[in-house]
Scaffold this active site. Structure first.
Site, PDB file in Angstrom:
ATOM      1  N   SER A 143       0.873  -1.181   0.000  1.00  0.00           N
ATOM      2  CA  SER A 143       0.000   0.000   0.000  1.00  0.00           C
ATOM      3  C   SER A 143       0.904   1.222   0.000  1.00  0.00           C
ATOM      4  O   SER A 143       2.097   1.113   0.348  1.00  0.00           O
ATOM      5  CB  SER A 143      -0.870  -0.016   1.262  1.00  0.00           C
ATOM      6  N   TYR A 156      -3.020  -1.304  10.709  1.00  0.00           N
ATOM      7  CA  TYR A 156      -2.921  -1.457   9.250  1.00  0.00           C
ATOM      8  C   TYR A 156      -1.610  -0.850   8.742  1.00  0.00           C
ATOM      9  O   TYR A 156      -0.872  -1.481   7.968  1.00  0.00           O
ATOM     10  CB  TYR A 156      -4.121  -0.786   8.576  1.00  0.00           C
TER      11      TYR A 156
HETATM   12  P1  NDP Z   1     -11.220  -6.599  -0.962  1.00  0.00           P
HETATM   13  O1  NDP Z   1     -11.723  -6.606   0.435  1.00  0.00           O
HETATM   14  O2  NDP Z   1     -12.020  -5.906  -1.987  1.00  0.00           O
HETATM   15  O3  NDP Z   1     -10.875  -8.089  -1.420  1.00  0.00           O
HETATM   16  C1  NDP Z   1      -9.998  -8.840  -0.620  1.00  0.00           C
HETATM   17  C2  NDP Z   1     -10.281 -10.304  -0.742  1.00  0.00           C
HETATM   18  O4  NDP Z   1      -9.363 -10.970   0.159  1.00  0.00           O
HETATM   19  C3  NDP Z   1     -11.679 -10.681  -0.277  1.00  0.00           C
HETATM   20  O5  NDP Z   1     -12.197 -11.737  -1.030  1.00  0.00           O
HETATM   21  C4  NDP Z   1     -11.427 -11.108   1.159  1.00  0.00           C
HETATM   22  O6  NDP Z   1     -12.414 -11.961   1.704  1.00  0.00           O
HETATM   23  C5  NDP Z   1     -10.115 -11.818   1.020  1.00  0.00           C
HETATM   24  N1  NDP Z   1      -9.475 -12.002   2.312  1.00  0.00           N
HETATM   25  C6  NDP Z   1      -9.430 -11.148   3.357  1.00  0.00           C
HETATM   26  N2  NDP Z   1      -8.842 -11.702   4.399  1.00  0.00           N
HETATM   27  C7  NDP Z   1      -8.510 -12.958   4.033  1.00  0.00           C
HETATM   28  C8  NDP Z   1      -7.891 -14.044   4.680  1.00  0.00           C
HETATM   29  N3  NDP Z   1      -7.546 -13.968   5.979  1.00  0.00           N
HETATM   30  N4  NDP Z   1      -7.664 -15.186   4.011  1.00  0.00           N
HETATM   31  C9  NDP Z   1      -8.047 -15.298   2.711  1.00  0.00           C
HETATM   32  N5  NDP Z   1      -8.668 -14.314   2.055  1.00  0.00           N
HETATM   33  C10 NDP Z   1      -8.895 -13.157   2.699  1.00  0.00           C
HETATM   34  O7  NDP Z   1      -9.762  -5.914  -0.868  1.00  0.00           O
HETATM   35  P2  NDP Z   1      -8.913  -5.106  -1.973  1.00  0.00           P
HETATM   36  O8  NDP Z   1      -8.963  -5.810  -3.254  1.00  0.00           O
HETATM   37  O9  NDP Z   1      -9.263  -3.692  -1.889  1.00  0.00           O
HETATM   38  O10 NDP Z   1      -7.465  -5.232  -1.310  1.00  0.00           O
HETATM   39  C11 NDP Z   1      -6.546  -6.239  -1.682  1.00  0.00           C
HETATM   40  C12 NDP Z   1      -5.193  -5.858  -1.111  1.00  0.00           C
HETATM   41  O11 NDP Z   1      -4.840  -4.557  -1.566  1.00  0.00           O
HETATM   42  C13 NDP Z   1      -5.158  -5.796   0.419  1.00  0.00           C
HETATM   43  O12 NDP Z   1      -3.926  -6.297   0.883  1.00  0.00           O
HETATM   44  C14 NDP Z   1      -5.251  -4.294   0.701  1.00  0.00           C
HETATM   45  O13 NDP Z   1      -4.664  -3.939   1.931  1.00  0.00           O
HETATM   46  C15 NDP Z   1      -4.480  -3.743  -0.480  1.00  0.00           C
HETATM   47  N6  NDP Z   1      -4.770  -2.355  -0.787  1.00  0.00           N
HETATM   48  C16 NDP Z   1      -6.041  -1.972  -1.142  1.00  0.00           C
HETATM   49  C17 NDP Z   1      -6.298  -0.645  -1.426  1.00  0.00           C
HETATM   50  C18 NDP Z   1      -7.648  -0.160  -1.820  1.00  0.00           C
HETATM   51  O14 NDP Z   1      -7.856   1.069  -1.845  1.00  0.00           O
HETATM   52  N7  NDP Z   1      -8.609  -1.019  -2.150  1.00  0.00           N
HETATM   53  C19 NDP Z   1      -5.247   0.378  -1.320  1.00  0.00           C
HETATM   54  C20 NDP Z   1      -3.955  -0.151  -0.971  1.00  0.00           C
HETATM   55  C21 NDP Z   1      -3.742  -1.476  -0.696  1.00  0.00           C
HETATM   56  P3  NDP Z   1     -13.490 -11.341   2.758  1.00  0.00           P
HETATM   57  O15 NDP Z   1     -14.473 -10.611   1.917  1.00  0.00           O
HETATM   58  O16 NDP Z   1     -14.033 -12.529   3.463  1.00  0.00           O
HETATM   59  O17 NDP Z   1     -12.718 -10.413   3.689  1.00  0.00           O
END
Ligand code: NDP
Length: 272
Positions: A143, A156
């Site tokens: 991030s 975070y």
């Molecule tokens: P979303 O919440 O849209 O999608 C994340 C996916 O990961 C979901 O399906 C979620 O499932 C799954 N997930 C969460 N925790 C776990 C776990 N313990 N084991 C397996 N799967 C899991 O997130 P984003 O696509 O927005 O984010 C993806 C990555 O990008 C993250 O690391 C986030 O920190 C990073 N990021 C995102 C930004 C943004 O603005 N969107 C900005 C900067 C970084 P569930 O729905 O059950 O939680």
């Protein structure tokens, strides 16, 4: 030479939606067999089904990255089904809020278990498979908060900073195996996570408009734009790149003063 993952196997954690789902789609489009590891069974199965077909193979493996036995099992199952692993995209993450006083022990542990230890688990159980290939790549989704901080997000921000250390450590440990390890650092990206975060405010549309202004390009990013950067770093085009972080932030970290300065609405350079 164009980017191709033909004959390669990519494992993507958190691949059921958002950035992970867009990455799964990009890798499948570029010829890879893709394993989606996610804890959301419904969304994961749906994504795998939607992305499969037309000679594309995308399988879903239910797995909570915070639980080592589940990660080991899913990683080994994917490797057995596809005949190995060439690329790991460690993307699964959660967003939680609080300063240190307002963050409970449980919440701190939850964020560390998923956002930091989840990456450790994914790498720990993917690397033995990557080592069996002549080359491999790990891309960690960090991030902008690997480098900077926003208020009320102590756990975070800490986990994201630590991820960069893990990326650098792994890049050294596995350089001799020709496994490159890099990080992408997105700004605000339009995913279910961002929409959820905005929904915590009484005026979600105002929050999203503020997010637009935080980026000099004048908008939030799309998941596909992060997926493109991940694909690049995992590809042969990035063959001499390891241990680094690629900002995918619409210029967010450029202005002096960082995010707080931009949140006052001065970041809309693109609207001039
Ligand atoms: P979303 O919440 O849209 O999608 C994340 C996916 O990961 C979901 O399906 C979620 O499932 C799954 N997930 C969460 N925790 C776990 C776990 N313990 N084991 C397996 N799967 C899991 O997130 P984003 O696509 O927005 O984010 C993806 C990555 O990008 C993250 O690391 C986030 O920190 C990073 N990021 C995102 C930004 C943004 O603005 N969107 C900005 C900067 C970084 P569930 O729905 O059950 O939680």
């Amino acid at each position: 030479m164009s980017i191709s993952f033909k004959g390669k196997v990519a494992v993507i954690t958190g691949g059921a939606m958002g950035i992970g789902e867009a990455t799964a789609r990009r890798f499948a489009d570029l010829g890879a067999d893709v394993a989606i590891l996610d804890r959301d069974r419904l969304a994961g199965e749906k994504a795998a089904l939607a992305l499969s077909g037309n000679a594309k193979r995308v399988e879903f493996y239910e797995c909570d990255v915070a639980v080592p036995a589940q990660v080991e099992n899913a990683m080994n199952s994917a490797a057995a089904a596809f005949g190995g692993i060439d690329v790991l995209v460690s993307n699964a993450g959660i967003q939680r809020y609080g300063d240190v006083v307002g963050t409970s022990e449980d919440l701190w542990d939850e964020v560390m278990a998923v956002n930091l230890k989840g990456c450790f688990h994914a790498a720990k159980y993917a690397v033995p498979h990557l080592k069996k290939r002549a080359s491999g790549a790990i891309v960690v989704v960090g991030s902008v908060q690997c480098f900077t901080a926003v208020g009320n997000s102590a756990a975070y921000v800490t986990a994201k900073h630590a991820l960069l250390g893990l990326v650098r450590a792994m890049s050294l440990d596995y350089a001799g195996n020709n496994i490159r390890v890099n990080c992408v650092c997105p700004g605000a990206i339009d995913t279910p996570m961002l929409r959820w975060a905005a929904s915590l405010d009484p005026d979600p549309e105002k929050v999203l408009a503020t997010c637009d202004r935080m980026h000099p390009l004048g908008r939030v990013g799309q998941p596909e734009e992060v997926a493109n950067a991940i694909a690049f770093l995992a590809s042969d085009w990035a063959s001499f790149i390891t241990g680094t972080a690629l900002m995918v932030d619409g210029g967010m970290l450029v202005p002096t003063g960082g995010m707080g300065f931009q949140e006052s609405g001065t970041g809309a350079a693109a609207k001039k």
